[in-house]
Design an enzyme around this catalytic site. Structure first.
Site, mmCIF file in Angstrom:
data_model
loop_
_atom_site.group_PDB
_atom_site.id
_atom_site.type_symbol
_atom_site.label_atom_id
_atom_site.label_comp_id
_atom_site.label_asym_id
_atom_site.label_seq_id
_atom_site.Cartn_x
_atom_site.Cartn_y
_atom_site.Cartn_z
ATOM 1 N N ILE A 1 13.143 2.897 6.662
ATOM 2 C CA ILE A 1 13.037 3.060 8.109
ATOM 3 C C ILE A 1 14.364 3.603 8.617
ATOM 4 O O ILE A 1 15.425 3.040 8.319
ATOM 5 C CB ILE A 1 12.690 1.704 8.763
ATOM 6 C CG1 ILE A 1 11.286 1.292 8.315
ATOM 7 C CG2 ILE A 1 12.788 1.801 10.277
ATOM 8 C CD1 ILE A 1 10.886 -0.105 8.738
ATOM 9 N N HIS B 1 1.511 9.275 5.936
ATOM 10 C CA HIS B 1 1.261 7.827 5.845
ATOM 11 C C HIS B 1 -0.152 7.606 5.296
ATOM 12 O O HIS B 1 -1.100 8.271 5.742
ATOM 13 C CB HIS B 1 1.396 7.209 7.246
ATOM 14 C CG HIS B 1 1.160 5.732 7.246
ATOM 15 N ND1 HIS B 1 2.125 4.830 6.847
ATOM 16 C CD2 HIS B 1 0.060 5.006 7.553
ATOM 17 C CE1 HIS B 1 1.630 3.606 6.923
ATOM 18 N NE2 HIS B 1 0.388 3.682 7.347
HETATM 19 C C1 GRF Z 1 2.100 8.326 -0.275
HETATM 20 O O1 GRF Z 1 0.795 7.782 -0.206
HETATM 21 C C2 GRF Z 1 2.860 8.082 0.990
HETATM 22 O O2 GRF Z 1 2.120 8.241 2.155
HETATM 23 C C3 GRF Z 1 3.222 6.629 0.777
HETATM 24 O O3 GRF Z 1 3.646 6.572 -0.578
HETATM 25 C C4 GRF Z 1 2.962 7.586 -1.295
HETATM 26 C C5 GRF Z 1 3.981 8.470 -1.930
HETATM 27 O O4 GRF Z 1 3.471 9.146 -3.031
HETATM 28 N N1 GRF Z 1 4.147 6.136 1.727
HETATM 29 P P1 GRF Z 1 4.310 10.269 -3.789
HETATM 30 O O5 GRF Z 1 5.702 9.719 -4.050
HETATM 31 O O6 GRF Z 1 4.338 11.506 -2.939
HETATM 32 O O7 GRF Z 1 3.572 10.490 -5.077
#
Ligand code: GRF
Length: 185
Positions: free
Chosen positions: A90, A107
């Site tokens: 954050i 997200h």
């Molecule tokens: C995604 O689903 C993102 O939204 C979440 O963590 C995941 C990250 O995946 N916060 P990656 O590292 O891009 O494979």
């Protein structure tokens, strides 16, 4: 459009942007990839010949100074947009103000449902039948901000957090690439 992409994990969203937008004549350039920890996402950037930086909270005395250090590093790359692609930290309000309307986050839920770090687990626990992914502008409040794009994903009866998250991520990667292409015009 010059992008700085921030990651914390496996970096498959970053990879989708590299593969979908960074090559050929696409009007998008990933000028640097940053992370808060050593991770697969940084390795993917290196493999693609993109410069990387690591700004770890443990190397800064407090959260505020970590935010300022991250901000300085990003500013040095003169990005048009900053993309949080699975960046699991954050940032504070001054950080957001340093890049007004120019930070994009992805997200793994249909916001405003299930904000926070455990969106997939929370959606599964609630028992929703449809969840999804959201690409939105970052504002000072966590997982808020104007929605740029969304995609719906079904929850299947035998889903675990992992199987559901994988299905969401498959949709999320395309969503992010499409949303960035749109922003690039
Ligand atoms: C995604 O689903 C993102 O939204 C979440 O963590 C995941 C990250 O995946 N916060 P990656 O590292 O891009 O494979």
């Amino acid at each position: 459009m010059r992008l700085v992409v921030l990651v914390s994990g496996s970096g498959t969203n970053l990879q989708a942007v590299i593969d979908g937008l960074h090559l050929g004549d696409a009007p998008v350039e990933i000028v640097a990839v940053g992370a808060d920890r050593p991770c697969e996402g940084l390795r993917r950037a290196e493999a693609a010949g993109i410069g990387t930086f690591l700004v770890a909270p443990s190397e800064h005395p407090d959260r505020e100074r970590w935010n300022r250090a991250l901000e300085r590093e990003i500013v040095s790359h003169r990005p048009d947009r900053v993309v949080f692609a699975g960046f699991m930290r954050i940032v504070d309000a001054p950080f957001v103000a340093a890049f007004p309307g120019r930070i994009v986050n992805t997200h793994p839920s249909l916001l405003p449902s299930f904000p926070g770090a455990h969106a997939v687990r929370d959606a599964l626990a609630y028992g929703v039948r449809i969840t999804g992914a959201t690409v939105h502008e970052v504002v000072a409040d966590v997982d808020a901000g104007p929605i740029l794009a969304q995609v719906a994903v079904p929850v299947l009866p035998d889903d675990t957090e992992d199987t559901l998250h994988e299905r969401i991520k498959t949709a999320e990667r395309s969503l992010l690439v499409e949303a960035l292409a749109e922003l690039a015009g």
